[in-house]
Design an enzyme around this catalytic site. Sequence first.
Site, PDB file in Angstrom:
ATOM      1  N   CYS A 132      35.595 -33.114   9.577  1.00 22.87           N
ATOM      2  CA  CYS A 132      36.300 -33.957   8.618  1.00 22.87           C
ATOM      3  C   CYS A 132      36.053 -35.442   8.864  1.00 22.87           C
ATOM      4  O   CYS A 132      36.454 -36.270   8.060  1.00 22.87           O
ATOM      5  CB  CYS A 132      37.790 -33.657   8.620  1.00 22.87           C
ATOM      6  SG  CYS A 132      38.586 -33.903  10.205  1.00 22.87           S
ATOM      7  N   PHE A 161      37.886 -23.446  11.499  1.00 26.64           N
ATOM      8  CA  PHE A 161      36.798 -22.868  12.309  1.00 26.64           C
ATOM      9  C   PHE A 161      35.950 -23.903  13.028  1.00 26.64           C
ATOM     10  O   PHE A 161      35.225 -23.570  13.962  1.00 26.64           O
ATOM     11  CB  PHE A 161      35.875 -22.020  11.415  1.00 26.64           C
ATOM     12  CG  PHE A 161      35.017 -22.822  10.463  1.00 26.64           C
ATOM     13  CD1 PHE A 161      33.834 -23.431  10.893  1.00 26.64           C
ATOM     14  CD2 PHE A 161      35.369 -22.959   9.132  1.00 26.64           C
ATOM     15  CE1 PHE A 161      33.037 -24.173  10.020  1.00 26.64           C
ATOM     16  CE2 PHE A 161      34.585 -23.695   8.250  1.00 26.64           C
ATOM     17  CZ  PHE A 161      33.413 -24.305   8.701  1.00 26.64           C
ATOM     18  N   GLU A 203      34.395 -32.796  -0.990  1.00 28.70           N
ATOM     19  CA  GLU A 203      33.928 -32.435   0.349  1.00 28.70           C
ATOM     20  C   GLU A 203      32.984 -31.232   0.280  1.00 28.70           C
ATOM     21  O   GLU A 203      33.348 -30.178  -0.252  1.00 28.70           O
ATOM     22  CB  GLU A 203      35.113 -32.113   1.261  1.00 28.70           C
ATOM     23  CG  GLU A 203      34.702 -31.851   2.699  1.00 28.70           C
ATOM     24  CD  GLU A 203      35.886 -31.638   3.615  1.00 28.70           C
ATOM     25  OE1 GLU A 203      36.041 -32.405   4.581  1.00 28.70           O
ATOM     26  OE2 GLU A 203      36.673 -30.702   3.353  1.00 28.70           O
ATOM     27  N   LYS A 225      47.604 -19.786  15.120  1.00 23.41           N
ATOM     28  CA  LYS A 225      46.822 -18.907  14.247  1.00 23.41           C
ATOM     29  C   LYS A 225      45.377 -19.350  14.377  1.00 23.41           C
ATOM     30  O   LYS A 225      44.947 -20.325  13.761  1.00 23.41           O
ATOM     31  CB  LYS A 225      47.279 -19.000  12.793  1.00 23.41           C
ATOM     32  CG  LYS A 225      46.440 -18.129  11.853  1.00 23.41           C
ATOM     33  CD  LYS A 225      46.583 -18.546  10.404  1.00 23.41           C
ATOM     34  CE  LYS A 225      45.572 -17.861   9.504  1.00 23.41           C
ATOM     35  NZ  LYS A 225      44.167 -18.177   9.817  1.00 23.41           N
ATOM     36  N   SER A 272      41.872 -27.319   4.312  1.00 21.98           N
ATOM     37  CA  SER A 272      41.626 -27.876   2.980  1.00 21.98           C
ATOM     38  C   SER A 272      42.865 -28.569   2.429  1.00 21.98           C
ATOM     39  O   SER A 272      44.001 -28.271   2.814  1.00 21.98           O
ATOM     40  CB  SER A 272      41.195 -26.760   2.024  1.00 21.98           C
ATOM     41  OG  SER A 272      42.276 -25.884   1.748  1.00 21.98           O
TER      42      SER A 272
END
Length: 503
Positions: A285, A152, A386, A177, A230
């Site tokens: 990230c 996202f 994280e 996707k 993830s």
Amino acid sequence: MGEIKKLGYFVNGSFKESKTDKYTDAYDPSTGEVIAKVPCCTPQEVEEAIQAAKDAFPGWSATPVKKRVQILYRVRELLYQHLDELTMSVAKENGKAWAEAEGDVLKAIEGTEQAISAPSLMMGESLMDASKGYDTVSYRQPLGVFAGIIPFNFPAMIPMGWMTPICIACGNTIVLKAATFTPQTCMRIAELYKEAGLPDGVINIVTCSRHEAEIFLSHPDVKGITFVGSTSVGKHIYATAASNGKRVQALCEAKNHALVLEDTPIERTAAGIINASFGCAGERCMALPVAVVQESIADELVNAIVEKAKALKVGPAYDRTSGMGPVINAKHKESVINWINKGIEEGAQLVLDGRDLVVEGYENGFYVGPTILDHVKPGMTVGDREIFGPVLCIKRVKDFEEGLAVMNANPFANGSVIFTQNGHYAREFVSRTDGGMVGVNVGIPVPIGMFPFNGHKQSFFGDLHTLGKDGYRFYTERKVVTTRWFDEEEKKVKTVSTWDGTI
């Protein structure tokens, strides 16, 4: 309350209404209002998108690469023409502050520009007289249908900067996707590709759950997967898709650290850490959630960071004076706050608390203010896992060697940074850090698109990274051709020895 859109899925160049009965709410994080109903496409609709990409592949791959990139030239111009519209789209559905949302779109443009280099970067190699009379040449050719699974946090850059441009410039087709929370920017850019002249079926977009996305991992017509998300999901995708003979790029979690030595300029370093730690509300990230600080300057640096963080204006994404926007949704806000609470429970010292921030006029938005936890010790999960939010952890160390050891002990290695004016330590750091993208006095060491996005350890699974030359190698396969031609005398020889590959 604005209009709530009911979204479709994009296949064969047009949007279609899904037959699903499952829809997810997508929010404007700045206000907390629902702005779209996003379909969970059925397995049949995912299969339909893959089939559309498969059907488009023969014609698109046979299109000369120079003609393919002509479309990307037009896409680049359309992206610039619609820059404000796309920036608003990113700000509205993701919550990035305006300048950050614009940067997201500009990085999509950068990836498009890099893909325009495909005619040069797809070139193979050749050798005349590899053996007497034998010439050998290698070509790079497209493979077929690829799938891109998108997070996202970068609605423009990741699908339309990292994945799509190089993939299709190389002659492949793609099924994206899109992230359920932030699909609209990606879909709008797909419309611009169509306006630029891209044939139907080359780009297709679905929204669905992990269950339907499993189809990509085993489908015989999908040749490779690019995933961003993830580590747990990335490992699964890498193992499952690879076992089905597919190429995989899995870009995963991070816990980037910065080592701050005592010779660094305090104010300049504090400003760099603020930008890297709290930009995009920490939802990237390549954020900088940990500063490993030499004890001799730790108090001074922490005070400087706290003061600058307090001055950071948190507000709605589309207010151009906002320095930081909200996080993506209520559930993620709760997760970030739970991590802050966990850090306090583990013994970290809370020196700046953003848990109770309320933005006047936007009380229902998903805001978390800049938060700083000092004296984070080894073994505290808040300093190792994280969080994906605006939380900075301070780890104090005695010297360079201890700091480097603390950083390299972390299982993630997307990026790492050193702040110093000492050339020796900077050089040692570059050589010995586990980080795949390294900054020397650069808080966010993301390279431009000519270089790969180069995570290491648990931050990446695969052999070839996204972007740079790696990107072209991932989206093509090599074919090696050896040729021999005979002169008139050789044609008369009845027995011809075959080449055994030796020179």
